[in-house]
Design an enzyme around this catalytic site. Structure first.
Site, PDB file in Angstrom:
ATOM      1  N   ARG A 127       0.571  -0.588  -0.326  1.00 29.05           N
ATOM      2  CA  ARG A 127       0.470  -0.067   0.103  1.00 29.05           C
ATOM      3  C   ARG A 127       0.603   1.096   0.171  1.00 29.05           C
ATOM      4  O   ARG A 127       1.980   1.484   0.713  1.00 29.05           O
ATOM      5  CB  ARG A 127      -0.963  -0.020   1.349  1.00 29.05           C
ATOM      6  CG  ARG A 127      -2.035   1.100   1.162  1.00 29.05           C
ATOM      7  CD  ARG A 127      -2.865   0.610   2.360  1.00 29.05           C
ATOM      8  NE  ARG A 127      -2.807   0.312   3.561  1.00 29.05           N
ATOM      9  CZ  ARG A 127      -3.102   0.897   4.606  1.00 29.05           C
ATOM     10  NH1 ARG A 127      -5.094   0.652   4.408  1.00 29.05           N
ATOM     11  NH2 ARG A 127      -3.039   0.858   5.447  1.00 29.05           N
ATOM     12  N   ARG A 155       3.329   4.288   4.858  1.00 32.64           N
ATOM     13  CA  ARG A 155       2.756   4.523   6.143  1.00 32.64           C
ATOM     14  C   ARG A 155       4.167   3.551   6.580  1.00 32.64           C
ATOM     15  O   ARG A 155       4.807   2.369   6.781  1.00 32.64           O
ATOM     16  CB  ARG A 155       1.754   3.941   6.430  1.00 32.64           C
ATOM     17  CG  ARG A 155       0.432   5.392   6.510  1.00 32.64           C
ATOM     18  CD  ARG A 155      -0.698   4.571   6.646  1.00 32.64           C
ATOM     19  NE  ARG A 155      -0.779   4.340   7.508  1.00 32.64           N
ATOM     20  CZ  ARG A 155      -1.660   3.687   8.102  1.00 32.64           C
ATOM     21  NH1 ARG A 155      -3.375   4.068   7.199  1.00 32.64           N
ATOM     22  NH2 ARG A 155      -2.095   3.437   8.821  1.00 32.64           N
TER      23      ARG A 155
END
Ligand code: AMP
Length: 211
Positions: A127, A155
């Protein structure tokens, strides 16, 4: 409509919320986004939350509850809201219940998006988010356009180790929130495996928002 989205990390809550809010015209409130903004702004909340988040741990209830309740008391939530990532523990669910009751309000639906753990790990590791548009991509399943690749952000809690920790937190602390809402008949479960657009259709059907 007052709605809660529940699902493991990487279930597609953020992606689905973006689709749903276009029709429903209610704000999408993600406590994860709120906390990341607080970390970036180096606010008091951000400083206290940062370490927990990077480790894939939950931020303590006393920090999150105040911020989430204050957010749904804002004017743009008068006609409803879509809560994503809150409540994540039973004390959070109880605090939300109390705040809604005090305002003579109630929830309309608690949407649970189910995705098996092994699929979650591969979704999370690949992601990436575009910090400019907020768009979320997956290096393999939803590849980003070439012109944005260089600015994409991974992230810090989207590593395999942190992901597995977040998954075990989900099963231990968040899944028990579901029976709390089942008692009131609010829960709708949707299969979150498959193309995002198909999942959106399932959600619209399950929540009677497909017209
Ligand atoms: P998310 O974007 O929803 O995956 O959230 C990212 C991280 O923010 C989580 O792994 C937690 O560390 C923290 N967080 C977000 N929402 C909550 C919550 N309701 N309770 C505790 N921690 C939270």
């Amino acid at each position: 409509m007052r709605m809660i989205l529940i699902g493991p990390p990487g279930a597609g809550k953020g992606t689905q919320a973006k689709q749903l809010k276009e029709n429903l015209n209610i704000p999408h409130i993600s406590t994860g986004d709120m906390l990341r903004a607080a970390v970036a702004a180096e606010s008091e909340l951000g400083k206290q939350a940062k370490d927990f988040m990077e480790r894939g741990a939950l931020v303590p209830d006393e920090l999150v509850i105040g911020a989430a309740i204050a957010r749904i008391q804002q004017n743009d939530c008068k006609s409803g809201f879509m809560l994503d990532g809150f409540p994540r523990t039973l004390p959070q669910a109880e605090a939300l219940d109390k705040a809604l009751k005090a305002a003579s309000l109630s929830l309309d639906v608690v949407l649970v998006i189910d995705v098996p753990d092994d699929l979650i790990v591969s979704r999370i590791i690949g992601r990436r988010q575009d910090p400019v548009t907020g768009e979320i991509y997956h290096l393999e399943f939803n590849p980003p356009p070439a012109e944005v690749v260089d600015r994409l952000v991974h992230r810090p809690d989207d590593t395999e180790e942190a992901c597995r920790k977040r998954l075990s937190k989900y099963h231990a602390e968040t899944a028990p929130v579901i029976p709390f809402y089942e008692e009131n008949g609010l829960v709708k479960r949707v299969d979150g495996v498959g193309e995002p657009i198909k999942v959106t259709k399932r959600i619209r059907r399950a929540t009677n928002t497909d017209n």
